[in-house]
Design an enzyme around this catalytic site. Structure first.
Site, PDB file in Angstrom:
ATOM      1  N   THR A   1      80.453  39.261  49.375  1.00 26.31           N
ATOM      2  CA  THR A   1      81.704  39.299  50.141  1.00 26.31           C
ATOM      3  C   THR A   1      82.777  38.450  49.472  1.00 26.31           C
ATOM      4  O   THR A   1      83.926  38.876  49.326  1.00 26.31           O
ATOM      5  CB  THR A   1      81.465  38.814  51.581  1.00 26.31           C
ATOM      6  OG1 THR A   1      80.480  39.642  52.192  1.00 26.31           O
ATOM      7  CG2 THR A   1      82.747  38.883  52.391  1.00 26.31           C
TER       8      THR A   1
ATOM      9  N   LEU B   1      80.422  37.742  61.346  1.00 26.60           N
ATOM     10  CA  LEU B   1      79.262  36.853  61.392  1.00 26.60           C
ATOM     11  C   LEU B   1      79.347  35.901  62.584  1.00 26.60           C
ATOM     12  O   LEU B   1      78.353  35.675  63.286  1.00 26.60           O
ATOM     13  CB  LEU B   1      79.134  36.082  60.085  1.00 26.60           C
ATOM     14  CG  LEU B   1      78.901  36.953  58.850  1.00 26.60           C
ATOM     15  CD1 LEU B   1      78.783  36.094  57.601  1.00 26.60           C
ATOM     16  CD2 LEU B   1      77.661  37.819  59.008  1.00 26.60           C
TER      17      LEU B   1
ATOM     18  N   THR C   1      76.209  27.964  57.375  1.00 25.12           N
ATOM     19  CA  THR C   1      75.824  29.112  56.547  1.00 25.12           C
ATOM     20  C   THR C   1      77.066  29.771  55.967  1.00 25.12           C
ATOM     21  O   THR C   1      77.017  30.902  55.502  1.00 25.12           O
ATOM     22  CB  THR C   1      75.029  30.146  57.366  1.00 25.12           C
ATOM     23  OG1 THR C   1      75.820  30.584  58.485  1.00 25.12           O
ATOM     24  CG2 THR C   1      73.710  29.579  57.860  1.00 25.12           C
ATOM     25  N   GLY C   2      78.202  29.036  56.016  1.00 26.29           N
ATOM     26  CA  GLY C   2      79.471  29.581  55.527  1.00 26.29           C
ATOM     27  C   GLY C   2      79.654  29.337  54.045  1.00 26.29           C
ATOM     28  O   GLY C   2      79.259  30.143  53.202  1.00 26.29           O
ATOM     29  N   ARG C   3      80.254  28.196  53.718  1.00 20.85           N
ATOM     30  CA  ARG C   3      80.440  27.785  52.330  1.00 20.85           C
ATOM     31  C   ARG C   3      80.200  26.284  52.246  1.00 20.85           C
ATOM     32  O   ARG C   3      80.539  25.530  53.162  1.00 20.85           O
ATOM     33  CB  ARG C   3      81.863  28.118  51.834  1.00 20.85           C
ATOM     34  CG  ARG C   3      82.112  29.595  51.568  1.00 20.85           C
ATOM     35  CD  ARG C   3      81.354  30.078  50.353  1.00 20.85           C
ATOM     36  NE  ARG C   3      81.623  31.464  50.008  1.00 20.85           N
ATOM     37  CZ  ARG C   3      80.891  32.504  50.415  1.00 20.85           C
ATOM     38  NH1 ARG C   3      79.873  32.284  51.213  1.00 20.85           N
ATOM     39  NH2 ARG C   3      81.190  33.721  50.033  1.00 20.85           N
TER      40      ARG C   3
ATOM     41  N   ASP D   1      72.649  25.960  54.515  1.00 24.89           N
ATOM     42  CA  ASP D   1      72.214  27.037  53.626  1.00 24.89           C
ATOM     43  C   ASP D   1      73.110  27.155  52.405  1.00 24.89           C
ATOM     44  O   ASP D   1      72.811  27.911  51.487  1.00 24.89           O
ATOM     45  CB  ASP D   1      72.206  28.371  54.396  1.00 24.89           C
ATOM     46  CG  ASP D   1      71.660  29.532  53.571  1.00 24.89           C
ATOM     47  OD1 ASP D   1      70.506  29.445  53.111  1.00 24.89           O
ATOM     48  OD2 ASP D   1      72.404  30.521  53.379  1.00 24.89           O
TER      49      ASP D   1
ATOM     50  N   GLU E   1      76.044  25.403  43.387  1.00 28.46           N
ATOM     51  CA  GLU E   1      74.792  26.150  43.504  1.00 28.46           C
ATOM     52  C   GLU E   1      74.391  26.724  42.147  1.00 28.46           C
ATOM     53  O   GLU E   1      75.220  27.340  41.490  1.00 28.46           O
ATOM     54  CB  GLU E   1      74.950  27.274  44.527  1.00 28.46           C
ATOM     55  CG  GLU E   1      75.212  26.737  45.930  1.00 28.46           C
ATOM     56  CD  GLU E   1      75.590  27.799  46.944  1.00 28.46           C
ATOM     57  OE1 GLU E   1      75.541  27.510  48.149  1.00 28.46           O
ATOM     58  OE2 GLU E   1      75.948  28.924  46.524  1.00 28.46           O
TER      59      GLU E   1
ATOM     60  N   HIS F   1      70.813  29.150  50.110  1.00 27.18           N
ATOM     61  CA  HIS F   1      71.816  30.219  50.222  1.00 27.18           C
ATOM     62  C   HIS F   1      71.155  31.589  50.403  1.00 27.18           C
ATOM     63  O   HIS F   1      71.467  32.552  49.695  1.00 27.18           O
ATOM     64  CB  HIS F   1      72.743  30.240  48.993  1.00 27.18           C
ATOM     65  CG  HIS F   1      74.071  30.868  49.278  1.00 27.18           C
ATOM     66  ND1 HIS F   1      75.239  30.437  48.705  1.00 27.18           N
ATOM     67  CD2 HIS F   1      74.424  31.909  50.090  1.00 27.18           C
ATOM     68  CE1 HIS F   1      76.253  31.188  49.129  1.00 27.18           C
ATOM     69  NE2 HIS F   1      75.772  32.092  49.975  1.00 27.18           N
TER      70      HIS F   1
ATOM     71  N   ALA G   1      70.638  32.895  53.785  1.00 27.75           N
ATOM     72  CA  ALA G   1      70.847  33.396  55.145  1.00 27.75           C
ATOM     73  C   ALA G   1      71.225  34.875  55.139  1.00 27.75           C
ATOM     74  O   ALA G   1      70.876  35.615  56.064  1.00 27.75           O
ATOM     75  CB  ALA G   1      71.927  32.575  55.847  1.00 27.75           C
ATOM     76  N   TRP G   2      71.906  35.307  54.111  1.00 28.73           N
ATOM     77  CA  TRP G   2      72.380  36.689  54.018  1.00 28.73           C
ATOM     78  C   TRP G   2      71.300  37.667  53.571  1.00 28.73           C
ATOM     79  O   TRP G   2      71.484  38.875  53.639  1.00 28.73           O
ATOM     80  CB  TRP G   2      73.524  36.761  53.001  1.00 28.73           C
ATOM     81  CG  TRP G   2      73.103  36.327  51.625  1.00 28.73           C
ATOM     82  CD1 TRP G   2      72.989  35.046  51.173  1.00 28.73           C
ATOM     83  CD2 TRP G   2      72.706  37.158  50.526  1.00 28.73           C
ATOM     84  NE1 TRP G   2      72.546  35.023  49.870  1.00 28.73           N
ATOM     85  CE2 TRP G   2      72.366  36.302  49.445  1.00 28.73           C
ATOM     86  CE3 TRP G   2      72.601  38.540  50.356  1.00 28.73           C
ATOM     87  CZ2 TRP G   2      71.931  36.791  48.215  1.00 28.73           C
ATOM     88  CZ3 TRP G   2      72.174  39.037  49.130  1.00 28.73           C
ATOM     89  CH2 TRP G   2      71.849  38.157  48.078  1.00 28.73           C
TER      90      TRP G   2
END
Length: 322
Positions: A78, A162, A236-238, A262, A267, A289, A291-292
């Site tokens: 995204t 979300l 769980t965003g950024r 997350d 990263e 990272h 969660a998605w």
């Protein structure tokens, strides 16, 4: 590479697990994929490419200006902050992304983290591993509080797909849902609770807003001090939405009772990251990272990715950001 067929180059194929199948694009083409691409390898690997697929590999103006034949950048995620969108607009390079593929996966991950933290599952697991049960000599032991989530208030920051998905699951579990207004705004629009009020009311705060200049360090020590000492924070965003050092300090001092994270400022993260350096804290739950990344979400992502490319080749717009 073939000169007669469109060249499609996927720079970081390993961001999608190998067990997730890829179909063949519905037009004649030449396909090349690399599991990983370093910054030093990008220029060489996109030479002659007509279509570039990237999840996180940075495609800057300096790199793109050397490859004027590129017609489409298909981001397999995204977020598009790894692509110089202004340059792409100037040069009429199309850019598309993936939207709406993780509307089940991310909310379920958030709820899983809430359960784990509010019921202190990880802390109890650590206690058993450390022999506390044997020392206690009872059929059970209570070294950490166990809290039901029904009846608690969750403040959601970000009201997109979300955030709305988390709200739906939270309500089904008996939570009261509030959406936080923008930080710094005294008067929130209808249906939103002012930012500081939301922090003070919440038993759980969940972050689902994009990372921008105005949301960088959205949650720092001042904000954490506004929260209840029994509250938990879920990100769980950024990674940049939360000041990671401040979060560790708040967890250690008891400003809040727990955090599920997350996403990280860099990263992959290493031990120079304050969160990883304090991974042994019983009230800190870290995931890489993912969660998605449920299997259903990954399959949906791949389907949308290939649809985007095929629609572009057919002269149509699909999930275009440029």
């Amino acid at each position: 590479m073939s000169q007669s067929l469109p060249n499609v180059v996927f720079l970081d194929r390993a961001t999608i697990p190998a067990h997730v199948p890829f179909r063949t694009l519905n037009f004649p083409h030449h396909w090349v994929e690399y599991d990983y691409t370093s910054a030093q390898q990008v220029e060489e690997r996109i030479q002659g490419a007509d279509i570039v697929i990237s999840n996180k590999v940075v495609l800057s103006a300096d790199i793109l200006k050397k490859q004027p034949q590129i017609k489409l950048i298909a981001v397999s995620a995204t977020g598009t902050n790894n692509v110089d969108l202004d340059y792409c607009r100037q040069q009429q390079i199309a850019v598309c992304n993936i939207q709406g593929y993780a509307t089940q996966s991310v909310p379920e991950h958030v709820i899983a983290m809430i359960f784990a933290l509010k019921r202190n599952l990880f802390a109890y697991h650590q206690d058993i591993a450390n022999g506390v049960w044997q020392q206690d000599k009872q059929f059970c032991f209570f070294t950490h509080p166990i809290n039901d989530i029904a009846g608690s208030t969750i403040a959601i920051m970000g009201s997109g797909n979300l955030g709305q998905g988390v709200a739906t699951l939270a309500r089904a579990l008996g939570m009261q849902v509030i959406f936080a207004g923008r930080k710094g705004e005294q008067q929130s629009k209808q249906g939103y609770v002012p930012f500081t009020d939301a922090l003070q009311q919440a038993d759980i705060v969940s972050l689902h807003c994009p990372l921008t200049e105005s949301t960088t360090n959205l949650i720092g020590l001042d904000e954490l001090k506004l929260m209840k000492s029994t509250a938990v924070l879920i990100n769980t965003g950024r990674g940049g939405l939360v000041n990671e050092s401040d979060l560790v300090e708040a967890l250690k001092s008891g400003e809040i009772s727990g955090a599920g994270v997350d996403v990280f400022t860099q990263e992959p993260a290493d031990n120079s990251n304050p969160l990883l350096a304090n991974i042994s804290l019983p009230n800190l739950l870290l995931t890489p990272h993912v969660a998605w990344g449920s299997d259903s979400a990954l399959n949906r992502l791949v389907s949308i990715l290939f649809d985007n490319i095929e629609q572009f080749m057919a002269g149509k717009h699909s999930n275009r950001v440029v």
